[in-house]
Design a protein around this motif. Structure first.
Motif, PDB file in Angstrom:
ATOM      1  N   GLN A 239       0.830  -1.194   0.000  1.00 23.93           N
ATOM      2  CA  GLN A 239       0.000   0.000   0.000  1.00 23.93           C
ATOM      3  C   GLN A 239       0.872   1.253   0.000  1.00 23.93           C
ATOM      4  O   GLN A 239       2.018   1.218   0.438  1.00 23.93           O
ATOM      5  N   SER A 240       0.291   2.336  -0.452  1.00 26.67           N
ATOM      6  CA  SER A 240       0.984   3.612  -0.475  1.00 26.67           C
ATOM      7  C   SER A 240       0.306   4.556   0.521  1.00 26.67           C
ATOM      8  O   SER A 240      -0.912   4.726   0.497  1.00 26.67           O
ATOM      9  N   ALA A 241       1.116   5.152   1.399  1.00 26.67           N
ATOM     10  CA  ALA A 241       0.605   6.132   2.367  1.00 26.67           C
ATOM     11  C   ALA A 241       1.626   7.251   2.478  1.00 26.67           C
ATOM     12  O   ALA A 241       2.815   6.987   2.684  1.00 26.67           O
ATOM     13  N   ALA A 242       1.190   8.484   2.323  1.00 25.58           N
ATOM     14  CA  ALA A 242       2.070   9.660   2.390  1.00 25.58           C
ATOM     15  C   ALA A 242       3.235   9.503   1.412  1.00 25.58           C
ATOM     16  O   ALA A 242       4.381   9.790   1.737  1.00 25.58           O
ATOM     17  N   ASN A 243       2.906   9.002   0.218  1.00 27.62           N
ATOM     18  CA  ASN A 243       3.888   8.786  -0.849  1.00 27.62           C
ATOM     19  C   ASN A 243       4.981   7.790  -0.499  1.00 27.62           C
ATOM     20  O   ASN A 243       6.066   7.814  -1.078  1.00 27.62           O
ATOM     21  N   LEU A 244       4.732   6.925   0.460  1.00 26.61           N
ATOM     22  CA  LEU A 244       5.665   5.866   0.835  1.00 26.61           C
ATOM     23  C   LEU A 244       4.988   4.515   0.638  1.00 26.61           C
ATOM     24  O   LEU A 244       3.822   4.345   0.990  1.00 26.61           O
TER      25      LEU A 244
END
Length: 99
Positions: free
Chosen positions: A37-42
């Motif tokens: 998954q991607s969260a805060a571009n991470l």
């Protein structure tokens, strides 16, 4: 407002079909979800185990057929009971994912 959760997961284990005191069929299981998954571009790996339940005719239809299989399911989260606030996924739709 209807908020539904969609999840692809492997059914790690499945209990035997049981019935509530009112005669409603219940099938409890534990799902293992893994994804990226991607969260805060991470990017991050997500791994979790979720308790889930099927009720009614769907419980009877899928009893003994889910363990070890990967499924796509849709449902909603709710606490287990009035006294137990642990979250449980109440599955309203389930289908097998072809590997």
């Amino acid at each position: 407002m209807q908020n539904r959760l969609e999840l692809t997961a492997t059914v790690e284990r499945e209990d035997s079909l049981r019935y509530t005191p009112a005669g409603l069929p219940v099938l409890e299981m534990w799902l293992r979800h893994q994804s990226r998954q991607s969260a805060a571009n991470l990017e991050r790996d997500v791994v979790c185990e979720i308790q889930a339940v099927l009720l009614g005719e769907m419980a009877k239809k899928f009893a003994g057929k889910l363990a070890g299989n990967t499924v796509q399911c849709t449902g909603f989260l709710s606490q287990r009971s009035l006294r137990n606030t642990r979250l449980v996924l109440h599955i309203e739709y389930v289908e097998f994912v072809r590997g």
